[in-house]
Design an enzyme around this catalytic site. Sequence first.
Site, PDB file in Angstrom:
ATOM      1  CG  ASP A  15      -0.828  10.625  -5.961  1.00  0.00           C
ATOM      2  OD1 ASP A  15      -0.729   9.686  -5.152  1.00  0.00           O
ATOM      3  OD2 ASP A  15      -1.931  11.090  -6.317  1.00  0.00           O
ATOM      4  N   GLY A  23     -10.434   7.502  -1.226  1.00  0.00           N
ATOM      5  CA  GLY A  23     -11.281   8.654  -0.951  1.00  0.00           C
ATOM      6  C   GLY A  23     -11.334   8.954   0.523  1.00  0.00           C
ATOM      7  CG  HIS A  66      -8.146   3.527   0.271  1.00  0.00           C
ATOM      8  ND1 HIS A  66      -7.572   3.028  -0.882  1.00  0.00           N
ATOM      9  CD2 HIS A  66      -7.186   4.283   0.872  1.00  0.00           C
ATOM     10  CE1 HIS A  66      -6.323   3.465  -0.965  1.00  0.00           C
ATOM     11  NE2 HIS A  66      -6.062   4.222   0.084  1.00  0.00           N
ATOM     12  CG  HIS A 118      -2.010   1.024   1.154  1.00  0.00           C
ATOM     13  ND1 HIS A 118      -3.346   0.689   1.114  1.00  0.00           N
ATOM     14  CD2 HIS A 118      -1.977   2.372   1.116  1.00  0.00           C
ATOM     15  CE1 HIS A 118      -4.081   1.786   1.056  1.00  0.00           C
ATOM     16  NE2 HIS A 118      -3.263   2.829   1.063  1.00  0.00           N
ATOM     17  CG  ASP A 165      -1.408   5.827   3.156  1.00  0.00           C
ATOM     18  OD1 ASP A 165      -1.779   5.591   1.988  1.00  0.00           O
ATOM     19  OD2 ASP A 165      -2.137   6.387   3.993  1.00  0.00           O
ATOM     20  CG  ASP A 166      -0.196   9.072   0.774  1.00  0.00           C
ATOM     21  OD1 ASP A 166      -0.125   8.888  -0.455  1.00  0.00           O
ATOM     22  OD2 ASP A 166      -1.255   8.961   1.419  1.00  0.00           O
TER      23      ASP A 166
END
Length: 352
Positions: free
Chosen positions: A15, A180, A210, A11, A292-293
Amino acid sequence: MDFHFPKAELHCHLDGCFRLTTIIEIAKERNIQLPTYDPVQLAKFCALERCDNLIHFLSGFAIFEPVISGDIKAIKRITYEAIEDKAANGIAYLELRVSPHFLANCDVEPMLYAKTKGNVRPRDVIEAVCSTTSEASVKFGIEVRIILCTISLLPEWSMEVAKMCKEYSSMGVVGIDIAGEGTEPGNLVQQRHIDAYQFCRDHNIHRTAHAGENGSAEEVEQAMQILNAQRIGHGYHVVDSESVYNEAKARDVHFEVCPRSSYLTASVDPDLTKHPAIRFLKDKVNFSLSTDDPAIQQTTIYDDYNIAQKYFGFSIEDIKLLNILALKSAFVEESVKNELIRKFETEYAKIT
């Protein structure tokens, strides 16, 4: 704790996986305004502390996403560098998620991040990501596959995303995801999302979603029962319903847990010693650890492992087990999966 062993990550959003120095360079080249062009100061616009909620956490994308959206050269660069950085952190298997519509500036409505209309279509984004992935994975010795994301509040994109999953399966696209805010009941299972997931199921395309991040256990239930998701992104609130929790365990649904992210998005109790992952491990639920990010958080997989060790009480053996579970639930081809599991287990056996 020494985490220098092969890792699998399921995961991670492309971006949300950039270098701040690269963002600054590209912004200057494209004449795109940033709050600051100093990397130390720009980091302050990332989610470095616990946010009010997931929406607050995601607000940073409005600063960084326009820099790369609509620019094939930029998209290729962040893809290449993301894979290079993951390999440097010992990731041997990676699934990168990309929302092709977010990074496009043509044939997309609404156009959320690109500054001006151009000629970069969603399919051009996918082709750029896939071709770069093919090159970088060979150079850095890492297996990488791509998951395409649709967005819960934009169901008009979903069927197109599903069909592109099929179209680009030969280029490393292995699954669909829906991402989202996860705060409104029913957003996840609008009819066009359901149709897209049914298309994927009919064409043997893997499915994750998600759910249960800021959303409820009901959202996890919908993802399992209506979307037929094989994996759940985050899913922390599944523990709020014993019936849904038991169903997930019975189905052997895999939860993609992101320790640092879950804290920053205020999706879990601020006391990380109460994190749902602790119960997951105790109950032998199928799950693994991911970032994740990492750029938005300014972290690496080592930060997530450190949280798991310090607050969850996970041992090295526990984390190695979770990497094997990640591989077993990976969307990669069976032959590659089996070889990766063999390699991981061989390497792990050398670690005492």
